[in-house]
Design a protein around this motif. Structure first.
Motif, PDB file in Angstrom:
ATOM      1  N   GLY A   1      40.984  18.667 -19.768  1.00  0.00           N
ATOM      2  CA  GLY A   1      41.546  19.940 -20.194  1.00  0.00           C
ATOM      3  C   GLY A   1      40.963  21.171 -19.526  1.00  0.00           C
ATOM      4  N   SER A   2      40.113  20.967 -18.534  1.00  0.00           N
ATOM      5  CA  SER A   2      39.516  22.109 -17.829  1.00  0.00           C
ATOM      6  C   SER A   2      39.492  21.805 -16.334  1.00  0.00           C
ATOM      7  CB  SER A   2      38.093  22.366 -18.335  1.00  0.00           C
ATOM      8  OG  SER A   2      37.205  21.366 -17.882  1.00  0.00           O
ATOM      9  N   ASP A   3      38.925  22.718 -15.577  1.00  0.00           N
ATOM     10  CA  ASP A   3      38.809  22.519 -14.128  1.00  0.00           C
ATOM     11  C   ASP A   3      37.462  21.901 -13.755  1.00  0.00           C
ATOM     12  OD1 ASP A   3      41.323  23.615 -13.744  1.00  0.00           O
ATOM     13  OD2 ASP A   3      40.544  25.646 -13.467  1.00  0.00           O
TER      14      ASP A   3
ATOM     15  N   TYR B   1      34.010  27.203 -14.692  1.00  0.00           N
ATOM     16  CA  TYR B   1      33.244  27.560 -15.892  1.00  0.00           C
ATOM     17  C   TYR B   1      34.146  28.189 -16.957  1.00  0.00           C
ATOM     18  CZ  TYR B   1      29.909  29.907 -18.930  1.00  0.00           C
ATOM     19  OH  TYR B   1      29.211  30.350 -20.035  1.00  0.00           O
ATOM     20  N   ASP B   2      34.948  29.148 -16.565  1.00  0.00           N
ATOM     21  CA  ASP B   2      35.835  29.839 -17.506  1.00  0.00           C
ATOM     22  C   ASP B   2      36.822  28.876 -18.168  1.00  0.00           C
ATOM     23  OD1 ASP B   2      34.547  32.212 -16.943  1.00  0.00           O
ATOM     24  OD2 ASP B   2      36.151  32.996 -15.650  1.00  0.00           O
ATOM     25  N   SER B   3      37.371  27.947 -17.408  1.00  0.00           N
ATOM     26  CA  SER B   3      38.327  26.986 -17.989  1.00  0.00           C
ATOM     27  C   SER B   3      37.617  26.016 -18.935  1.00  0.00           C
ATOM     28  CB  SER B   3      39.067  26.224 -16.889  1.00  0.00           C
ATOM     29  OG  SER B   3      38.229  25.288 -16.250  1.00  0.00           O
ATOM     30  N   PHE B   4      36.379  25.673 -18.625  1.00  0.00           N
ATOM     31  CA  PHE B   4      35.580  24.788 -19.485  1.00  0.00           C
ATOM     32  C   PHE B   4      35.286  25.479 -20.825  1.00  0.00           C
ATOM     33  CE2 PHE B   4      31.588  22.752 -20.816  1.00  0.00           C
ATOM     34  CZ  PHE B   4      31.907  21.414 -20.671  1.00  0.00           C
TER      35      PHE B   4
ATOM     36  N   THR C   1      35.717  13.584 -33.889  1.00  0.00           N
ATOM     37  CA  THR C   1      36.044  12.849 -32.674  1.00  0.00           C
ATOM     38  C   THR C   1      34.839  12.020 -32.264  1.00  0.00           C
ATOM     39  OG1 THR C   1      37.014  13.063 -30.458  1.00  0.00           O
ATOM     40  CG2 THR C   1      35.359  14.707 -31.091  1.00  0.00           C
ATOM     41  N   THR C   2      34.916  11.401 -31.101  1.00  0.00           N
ATOM     42  CA  THR C   2      33.785  10.646 -30.554  1.00  0.00           C
ATOM     43  C   THR C   2      33.265  11.360 -29.313  1.00  0.00           C
ATOM     44  OG1 THR C   2      35.148   9.300 -29.084  1.00  0.00           O
ATOM     45  CG2 THR C   2      34.813   8.470 -31.329  1.00  0.00           C
ATOM     46  N   ALA C   3      32.079  10.980 -28.874  1.00  0.00           N
ATOM     47  CA  ALA C   3      31.502  11.577 -27.665  1.00  0.00           C
ATOM     48  C   ALA C   3      32.383  11.297 -26.449  1.00  0.00           C
ATOM     49  CB  ALA C   3      30.084  11.052 -27.444  1.00  0.00           C
ATOM     50  N   ASP C   4      32.867  10.068 -26.328  1.00  0.00           N
ATOM     51  CA  ASP C   4      33.723   9.715 -25.192  1.00  0.00           C
ATOM     52  C   ASP C   4      35.023  10.511 -25.185  1.00  0.00           C
ATOM     53  OD1 ASP C   4      32.036   7.837 -23.957  1.00  0.00           O
ATOM     54  OD2 ASP C   4      32.746   6.242 -25.279  1.00  0.00           O
ATOM     55  N   ASP C   5      35.656  10.624 -26.347  1.00  0.00           N
ATOM     56  CA  ASP C   5      36.913  11.366 -26.430  1.00  0.00           C
ATOM     57  C   ASP C   5      36.707  12.851 -26.153  1.00  0.00           C
ATOM     58  OD1 ASP C   5      38.295   9.060 -26.962  1.00  0.00           O
ATOM     59  OD2 ASP C   5      38.508   9.437 -29.117  1.00  0.00           O
ATOM     60  N   LEU C   6      35.616  13.405 -26.677  1.00  0.00           N
ATOM     61  CA  LEU C   6      35.325  14.812 -26.437  1.00  0.00           C
ATOM     62  C   LEU C   6      35.044  15.075 -24.962  1.00  0.00           C
ATOM     63  CD1 LEU C   6      34.794  17.682 -27.352  1.00  0.00           C
ATOM     64  CD2 LEU C   6      32.495  16.970 -28.042  1.00  0.00           C
ATOM     65  N   CYS C   7      34.254  14.208 -24.351  1.00  0.00           N
ATOM     66  CA  CYS C   7      33.944  14.346 -22.928  1.00  0.00           C
ATOM     67  C   CYS C   7      35.234  14.275 -22.095  1.00  0.00           C
ATOM     68  CB  CYS C   7      32.959  13.262 -22.515  1.00  0.00           C
ATOM     69  SG  CYS C   7      32.238  13.479 -20.887  1.00  0.00           S
ATOM     70  N   SER C   8      36.093  13.340 -22.413  1.00  0.00           N
ATOM     71  CA  SER C   8      37.375  13.209 -21.701  1.00  0.00           C
ATOM     72  C   SER C   8      38.258  14.434 -21.906  1.00  0.00           C
ATOM     73  CB  SER C   8      38.117  11.961 -22.160  1.00  0.00           C
ATOM     74  OG  SER C   8      37.428  10.809 -21.768  1.00  0.00           O
ATOM     75  N   SER C   9      38.303  14.950 -23.130  1.00  0.00           N
ATOM     76  CA  SER C   9      39.117  16.139 -23.407  1.00  0.00           C
ATOM     77  C   SER C   9      38.630  17.344 -22.617  1.00  0.00           C
ATOM     78  CB  SER C   9      39.074  16.477 -24.902  1.00  0.00           C
ATOM     79  OG  SER C   9      39.722  15.493 -25.644  1.00  0.00           O
TER      80      SER C   9
ATOM     81  N   ILE D   1      28.049  18.753 -13.832  1.00  0.00           N
ATOM     82  CA  ILE D   1      27.455  17.777 -14.761  1.00  0.00           C
ATOM     83  C   ILE D   1      27.760  18.209 -16.190  1.00  0.00           C
ATOM     84  CG2 ILE D   1      25.307  16.764 -15.614  1.00  0.00           C
ATOM     85  CD1 ILE D   1      24.084  17.321 -12.858  1.00  0.00           C
ATOM     86  N   MET D   2      28.162  17.235 -17.006  1.00  0.00           N
ATOM     87  CA  MET D   2      28.391  17.469 -18.430  1.00  0.00           C
ATOM     88  C   MET D   2      27.782  16.309 -19.210  1.00  0.00           C
ATOM     89  SD  MET D   2      32.013  17.537 -20.644  1.00  0.00           S
ATOM     90  CE  MET D   2      32.905  17.015 -19.224  1.00  0.00           C
ATOM     91  N   VAL D   3      27.034  16.645 -20.261  1.00  0.00           N
ATOM     92  CA  VAL D   3      26.491  15.639 -21.171  1.00  0.00           C
ATOM     93  C   VAL D   3      26.954  16.014 -22.573  1.00  0.00           C
ATOM     94  CG1 VAL D   3      24.427  14.525 -22.091  1.00  0.00           C
ATOM     95  CG2 VAL D   3      24.475  15.267 -19.699  1.00  0.00           C
TER      96      VAL D   3
END
Length: 139
Positions: A101-103, A60-63, A89-97, A110-112
């Motif tokens: 970039g986090s744990d 959570y903290d890294s996210f 940015t795009t939704a796909d790129d943001l989701c990937s980042s 789950i992330m939407v």
């Protein structure tokens, strides 16, 4: 949408060009905007759930750290597990980042990510009711 139209005769000066022109095929293709390449910002909602276990706090903290890094702390976060902000940015790129970039653990968390501007979404993790998400979002 596709349509067939005949070129206007007055626009073609010589007889040979008119006979070669024949029938033009006109295609109008609507391409949904999925990237903000024109420099405008898209509005995003990110909602998430981290499975409770011994590593939840670190994940959570890294996210949250990654969201703060991406948004430069310019976001709305008054409710639980929900962020609202603008990015180029795009939704796909943001989701990937956020994933890379986090744990974040896609096998149990789950992330939407919802791009409200372009009506697009990206998901990581085991959604139980993805068809309901699609139905109620409308895209």
């Amino acid at each position: 949408m596709f349509g067939i139209s005949v070129p206007p005769r007055q626009g073609v000066m010589n007889k040979k060009a008119r006979s070669m022109a024949g029938i033009w095929l006109r295609a109008i293709v609507v391409i949904p905007t999925i990237a903000t390449t024109d420099g405008t910002m898209a509005n995003f909602i990110v909602t998430f759930e981290f499975k409770s276990d011994d590593t939840r706090k670190a994940r959570y903290d890294s996210f949250v750290k990654k969201i703060n890094e991406l948004t430069a702390y310019k976001h709305w976060d008054e409710t639980t597990s929900f962020y609202c902000f603008r990015l180029d940015t795009t939704a796909d790129d943001l989701c990937s980042s956020l994933y890379v970039g986090s744990d974040f653990n896609a096998t149990k968390d789950i992330m939407v990510v919802i791009d409200v501007t372009n009506k697009n979404k990206a998901v990581k993790g085991p959604l139980e009711y993805s068809s309901l998400l699609d139905l109620y979002l409308g895209f």
